[in-house]
Design a protein around this motif. Structure first.
Motif, PDB file in Angstrom:
ATOM      1  N   TYR A   5      31.513  44.007  41.232  1.00  0.00           N
ATOM      2  CA  TYR A   5      31.674  42.703  40.588  1.00  0.00           C
ATOM      3  C   TYR A   5      33.123  42.226  40.651  1.00  0.00           C
ATOM      4  O   TYR A   5      33.382  41.038  40.837  1.00  0.00           O
ATOM      5  N   ASP A   6      34.085  43.143  40.535  1.00  0.00           N
ATOM      6  CA  ASP A   6      35.490  42.772  40.697  1.00  0.00           C
ATOM      7  C   ASP A   6      35.725  42.169  42.084  1.00  0.00           C
ATOM      8  O   ASP A   6      36.402  41.143  42.221  1.00  0.00           O
ATOM      9  N   LEU A  57      25.263  33.706  41.524  1.00  0.00           N
ATOM     10  CA  LEU A  57      25.902  34.985  41.234  1.00  0.00           C
ATOM     11  C   LEU A  57      25.050  36.146  41.728  1.00  0.00           C
ATOM     12  O   LEU A  57      25.566  37.124  42.285  1.00  0.00           O
ATOM     13  N   ASP A  85      34.653  32.993  39.785  1.00  0.00           N
ATOM     14  CA  ASP A  85      33.906  33.415  38.592  1.00  0.00           C
ATOM     15  C   ASP A  85      33.227  32.246  37.890  1.00  0.00           C
ATOM     16  O   ASP A  85      32.984  32.284  36.694  1.00  0.00           O
ATOM     17  N   LYS A 101      34.140  38.657  42.495  1.00  0.00           N
ATOM     18  CA  LYS A 101      34.934  37.566  41.908  1.00  0.00           C
ATOM     19  C   LYS A 101      36.076  37.168  42.827  1.00  0.00           C
ATOM     20  O   LYS A 101      36.424  35.982  42.911  1.00  0.00           O
TER      21      LYS A 101
END
Length: 324
Positions: free
Chosen positions: A272-273, A288, A281, A276
């Motif tokens: 997820y880091d 997403l 974000d 983004k």
């Protein structure tokens, strides 16, 4: 609705998300019509099919068969309804029939599995809570499910007055099929190859564990097929077939290099880091889900290639670049 060839009619159907339109096709023959892909089960899409009847002079009784490239809702969603209206068989791969039940079946636990999968890879709790309801919101778009007839790679299928070769083109979907007329060198490609956008390649729990490797293998295999024109699900029919394959190969190589850079820069990030960094974000839950799954597909490709380590820290899975 555009007549692309004497026997192939494009039927663009509206979508209520970013792609806006999916191209479905009618193939006309002496004995009736074949529908290729169906759109979503919405009143709008059903109305467009009725407008296509008025424009091109056919009825539901004239439909010989319904053929699906893959199970995603914009291709599969109206199949059951159109089958009820036409009494025609619905052809698709056995793999993608199973995937449709896994993702969209009322009794499936896939919504919870996907939420847990994303949580393991760092998705925050506020987003994780939205995943099950988001996936279950697709039910109305795909029900009723059709009664399937299987088709498999290597077979031929009669559509209109011509025989098309059934070719397995996985990556975007595990059982994705494309249909090739070798005499005219025409391909109906679904989401296998698109003229402007990159087909989404996603890692999902319970599906292909290395979908990007699968897709790159598909591209390598398919560049050997002589294609003069390909009819895609999104965008206009196009002729720069091998050039487009090369562009997509270059795109994924560049994306892999960029992801490796982000992992090095971030140290030990979650998927997820990295997502983004790639996509920002401010995505909707729909976008997403695809963005994170595509990020995971690239990270897993690098891991399998020996470029990344995957490990668990503080309850989440993280990636780390291996030292060359």
């Amino acid at each position: 609705m555009n007549d692309i060839r004497e026997d192939i009619i494009e039927v663009p159907l509206p979508l209520p998300f970013a792609l806006k339109v999916v191209n479905c096709y009618l193939i006309k023959g002496k004995n009736g019509f074949t529908i290729i892909d169906t759109g979503l089960h919405t009143d709008q899409d059903l109305q467009v099919w009725e407008e296509a009847q008025a424009k091109h002079g056919w009825s539901w009784n004239d439909v010989e068969k319904i053929v699906l490239t893959h199970y995603h809702p914009d291709h599969y969603g109206l199949a059951g309804t159109l089958q009820q209206l036409t009494n025609a068989p619905v052809y698709l791969s056995r793999t993608d029939w199973g995937q449709a039940q896994f993702f969209f079946g009322r009794k499936s636990d896939m919504p919870e599995r996907m939420a847990a999968f994303f949580a393991e890879h760092g998705l925050t709790e506020d987003w994780v809570k939205k995943i099950p309801g988001h996936l279950r919101s697709f039910h109305s778009w795909v029900e009723p499910h059709p009664e399937p007839t299987w088709i498999a790679p290597g077979e031929t299928i009669r559509m209109g007055d011509r025989d098309y070769q059934v070719i397995h083109t996985p990556g975007h979907a595990d059982g994705h099929l494309s249909f090739y007329d070798p005499e005219r060198q025409i391909m109906i490609g679904g989401d296998f190859l698109l003229p402007k956008i990159t087909p989404n390649i996603s890692l999902w729990p319970g599906a292909d564990p290395n979908p990007l490797a699968t897709y790159l293998s598909t591209l390598d295999k398919m560049k050997k097929v002589p294609v003069k024109r390909i009819f895609p699900a999104h965008g206009n029919a196009f002729t720069h077939y091998r050039e487009r394959i090369a562009q997509l190969e270059e795109h994924h190589e560049a994306r892999l290099q960029l992801i490796a850079k982000y992992v090095r820069d971030l140290g030990e990030p979650t998927a997820y880091d990295v997502c983004k960094c790639l996509f920002g974000d401010r995505l909707s839950i729909h976008n997403l889900r695809f963005a994170l799954s595509e990020t995971l597909a690239h990270l897993e490709y690098l891991r399998v290639k020996g470029k990344m380590d995957l490990f668990e820290k503080e309850g989440t899975k993280r990636y780390r670049c291996k030292v060359d």
